[in-house]
Design a protein around this motif. Structure first.
Motif: not given
Length: 484
Positions: A326, A314, A361, A337, A323, A316
């Protein structure tokens, strides 16, 4: 006891065992030579126990371990009776302890409720000197089946069979009955007002009598109204015990030497461990953003982010530290996205990072664009082709002139083309799996090159270009660039 600013916690994931183990770590103050390992209770925020600042003034190294394996709590023991969880957890503790140059005699294991059970288990089985267990459950199998069936199914198996329940019920009583770790300093906290006391603690108190350093904190305060209140009411004396244990003093009649300070202690070992298990891994490539291009001017209702992140599960997505969402990454590494609401007009700087299946990450990627109400969306279908992912050469690579070759993936494309200074260098067909390779078939002279790599679909639509700067190093200085 030391006071000061809040402790900085370093996050990491240890994947050296069969299960990834997430942790937080805080360095000791003033070189204190002690490690406190903290296990979480069932309602601990984010599955980290005692991580709300209560240990900020404790001078020891602190290791908080997260109880979240395959999406659920496990008492740090097992998933469907596979005790690979336990092996991975003790592997993390051992790795931290060794990197600090400590032994089990320099370690306190600590927890309440579910975390208290884990502290008892790991402390007894693996020989840690100090064990602090507040309101633990000693019949774990029966407890999770009856009180937390979701956890029970996760640990015992979907049907929670009686044999598995009996096996988990026995692990703590069996360790106590065998006199495991007989020299441990044991601190058990309970209360008759705890609804679990009569079934989970009282029947087993006789097993603790063989431990010469056993201490029982039995609280009968009228302000205790249930299981969760016992630890709350006993937090001040528990922290007092913690401060003494960190100083090397077991709070009984006898007193030992204390301090264990090394202000100039070498941190090389622990720093290397923390770096190797850091959540952010420099070896994990940052996601590539193929659209929008840097500084694009876009309509408010038509902002679509696309790109590549091979090896990730995924992406982020954040803006100004907040935030946003995702985005899943496909098997081919592609992701896309679109926000479900309009973007505000003006400049936006979006930050992204990739996350792999273990939770590691990548480094961060920033993309900057401007949104305007005066820009019209592109006609439907225009610009739908996605820029190819170039795997070799990587941006800013140094390569030999006789070894300049390009390779990558472009799923859905028919071919990939290459330009240098606006001139077409060549093209390569794209295979059924999206892979492509291309070699110009000649030696590249010394110099800096910036090649544009673009995909073309079956309709002839051309994607945005992936920009690949690289340097050819071994040809004679002064040779000119190829005139294609």
């Amino acid at each position: 006891m030391s006071t000061g600013p809040a402790r900085q916690a370093i996050k990491g994931i240890d994947t050296s065992g069969g299960r990834p183990v997430e942790y937080r770590f805080a360095h000791a103050r003033n070189g204190n030579r002690h490690l406190v390992v903290v296990f979480a209770n069932i309602y601990a925020p984010d599955d980290y126990g005692w991580a709300t600042g209560v240990f900020d003034s404790l001078r020891a190294n602190i290791l908080w371990i997260r109880d979240r394996f395959e999406g659920q709590n496990t008492y740090y023991l097992c998933h469907e009776m596979d005790f690979g969880v336990e092996r991975s957890v003790i592997g993390l503790i051992s790795g931290v302890m060794t990197s600090l140059g400590l032994t089990p005699q320099d370690v306190t294991v600590w927890g309440s409720s579910k975390g208290g059970s884990a502290a008892l288990y790991f402390g007894l089985r693996y020989g840690f000197r100090n064990i602090v267990a507040s309101v633990p459950q000693l019949r774990i199998g029966s407890f999770v089946r009856e009180v937390y069936p979701d956890v029970g199914r996760h640990m015992l198996g979907e049907t929670m069979p009686d044999d598995n329940v009996a096996a988990l019920d026995a692990i703590l009583p069996d360790l106590l009955a065998a006199g495991a770790n007989p020299d441990a300093h044991l601190y058990l906290v309970s209360s008759p007002q705890d609804e679990q006391y009569s079934t989970q603690v009282e029947p087993f108190l006789g097993l603790f009598e063989r431990y010469p350093n056993f201490n029982f904190l039995f609280s009968e305060s009228p302000f205790i109204t249930g299981h969760g209140k016992v630890t709350q009411r006993n937090t001040p004396p528990l922290l007092g015990i913690a401060y003494l244990l960190v100083e090397g003093i077991a709070p009984r009649l006898g007193v030992t030497g204390h301090g264990y300070e090394q202000p100039e202690a070498d941190r090389t070992g622990i720093e290397m461990f923390l770096k190797s298990t850091s959540v952010v891994q420099s070896s994990f490539a940052a996601p590539v953003v193929t659209a929008p291009a840097a500084h694009d001017l876009l309509p408010a209702g038509a902002v679509r982010l696309t790109g590549w992140a091979p090896g990730a599960v995924r992406i982020s997505i954040w803006e100004n530290g907040k935030y946003l969402a995702s985005a899943p990454v496909g098997a081919d590494g592609a992701w896309a996205w679109e926000r479900d609401q309009r973007w505000g007009t003006g400049e936006h700087r979006v930050r992204l990072f990739a996350v792999d299946a273990s939770g590691y990450q990548s480094e961060r990627t920033d993309v900057q664009f401007t949104v305007s109400e005066h820009v019209m969306p592109a006609p439907s279908g225009h610009g739908s082709a996605q820029a190819p992912l170039v795997r070799t050469p990587r941006a800013h690579d140094q390569v030999r002139g006789d070894a300049v070759g390009f390779a990558g993936v472009a799923p859905g494309a028919a071919q990939v083309g290459f330009r240098l200074n606006g001139a077409l260098l060549g093209a390569s067909p794209v295979g059924p799996d999206g892979g492509w390779v291309w070699d110009a078939g000649r030696i590249w002279p010394h110099g800096l090159y910036t090649v544009e790599v673009f995909a073309v679909d079956e309709t002839g639509a051309e994607s945005p270009a992936a920009i690949v700067p690289f340097t050819v190093m071994n040809a004679p200085v002064g040779s000119s660039a190829p005139a294609y």
